[in-house]
Scaffold this active site. Structure first.
Site, PDB file in Angstrom:
ATOM      1  N   ARG A   1     -15.669   6.527 -12.295  1.00  0.00           N
ATOM      2  CA  ARG A   1     -14.533   5.716 -11.830  1.00  0.00           C
ATOM      3  C   ARG A   1     -13.429   6.648 -11.376  1.00  0.00           C
ATOM      4  NH1 ARG A   1     -12.300   1.113 -15.732  1.00  0.00           N
ATOM      5  NH2 ARG A   1     -11.178   2.781 -16.767  1.00  0.00           N
TER       6      ARG A   1
ATOM      7  N   SER B   1     -17.912  -7.082 -13.704  1.00  0.00           N
ATOM      8  CA  SER B   1     -16.971  -7.369 -14.792  1.00  0.00           C
ATOM      9  C   SER B   1     -16.674  -8.855 -14.848  1.00  0.00           C
ATOM     10  CB  SER B   1     -15.649  -6.624 -14.581  1.00  0.00           C
ATOM     11  OG  SER B   1     -15.831  -5.243 -14.746  1.00  0.00           O
TER      12      SER B   1
ATOM     13  N   LYS C   1      -6.532   1.424 -18.559  1.00  0.00           N
ATOM     14  CA  LYS C   1      -6.623   0.607 -17.362  1.00  0.00           C
ATOM     15  C   LYS C   1      -5.500  -0.410 -17.498  1.00  0.00           C
ATOM     16  CE  LYS C   1     -10.334  -1.300 -14.483  1.00  0.00           C
ATOM     17  NZ  LYS C   1      -9.990  -2.713 -14.232  1.00  0.00           N
TER      18      LYS C   1
END
Lengths: 216, 216
Positions: free
Chosen positions: A40, A109, A138
């Site tokens: 990521r 997700s 996040k």
């Protein structure tokens, strides 16, 4: 995919690697027992993202551990990654599946019941239940789902699942007991003084819970 | 590609559209004479980028104007854009060409002589000479090349070229006289009170210079 590949899923964050290279942390984590790795990157150029993906792909191929790229389908195609993980504000699932083909892994997700109901009608390979707990790694997340949320979602979902968000050795067992096939972690491994040991400790907890649950 | 498609190349920037939708500004600009459109998005989700690309692709197809996507090869593939424009810190050219195929347009930004020499050995469709003048719409640029830079690069390049950076009606003619096949503009059209009129004015200047140069 084999749902055992979801058991200990490392999501990278270079800003949490304490100055170490991603490859160094990822290799140690894999030696410790990580079963899947998601790259990521949110703040680098496409060139940097691509080069990092190529390096990780080469490293992980040696260990036969799948590399999943977060969001960026082009980076996944460019490095021949094993799959892509998409969130609710990334490319639509059918577009990703169409361009990536049916032999690659696509994870999605889910943040609530509605997302799970939509995912149930798709041939996604797994769902990421996000976020289970509050997390500082996040910042654009939906409200925390908690263990009750994990129980509800794993009961509803037709797909394998992994919990993500604020998971570490102190709560990993509960996520598996709540029905998830695995846990995804960022800082619990990326920021560990000894990523191999941190991964090994988490893997031991998961193995024990999976065995108790009779799913192994 | 036809090098005439480079003559008046609009690069979008929604933050400069004065509150208007991109489609509204782009459609007016195309009616005014824009010959190619590049969708550039740096601060939105992949989902938003994709949706905007799909809307522009549909709009531009009606006018037979090519849609080029900046940087994001996955968005280009997803919306079946006519091509991709890459900079020096985006995906490597061979990777983009390989995934996009030989029938699509791939443009490459060049910032100095070395970049042009590399581009000359590649089958890129055009080069973007960047930046010609100082610009406030892109902050991560290399030093300005000036008209001398455009002359030097167009003499050296084997590919069609377009100048970008600080170009408007007051200096557009000079760029064409310096050897470029066209000009790329952002704010000169995106922020114009009347984008159609602004595009028409620029197109008239270019047409006149192309005619004088005997290239038309």
């Amino acid at each position: 995919m084999d749902r055992k590949e979801l058991e200990l899923y490392l999501v990278t964050d270079r800003s949490l690697a304490l100055g170490r290279s991603l490859e160094e942390v990822v290799e140690a984590a894999v030696k410790g027992g990580v079963t899947m790795v998601q790259l990521r990157e949110k703040n680098c150029s496409s060139m940097e993202f691509y080069r990092e993906a190529v390096r990780l792909k080469r490293l992980l191929a040696d260990y036969r551990i799948p590399l999943i790229v977060n969001d960026r389908l082009d980076i996944a195609l460019a490095c021949d990654a094993d799959g892509v993980h998409i969130g609710q504000s990334d490319l639509p699932y059918p577009v990703v599946r169409n361009l990536l083909g049916k032999n690659k892994i696509v994870g999605l997700s889910v943040e609530n019941r509605e997302d799970v109901e939509v995912a149930n009608r798709l041939d996604v390979d797994y769902i990421g239940i996000s976020p289970v707990f509050s997390t500082s790694t996040k910042t654009d997340t939906a409200p925390r789902l908690g263990l009750e949320g994990v129980e509800e979602i794993t009961a509803l979902s037709v797909h394998p699942s992994v919990g993500i968000g604020g998971i570490y050795s102190g709560n990993a067992a509960e996520i598996i007991r709540a029905g998830a096939d695995g846990i995804a972690v960022v800082s619990a491994i990326m920021s560990a003084d000894d990523p191999q040991q941190a991964a090994a400790e988490l893997k031991k907890i998961i193995d024990s819970e999976v065995k108790k649950s009779g799913r192994s």
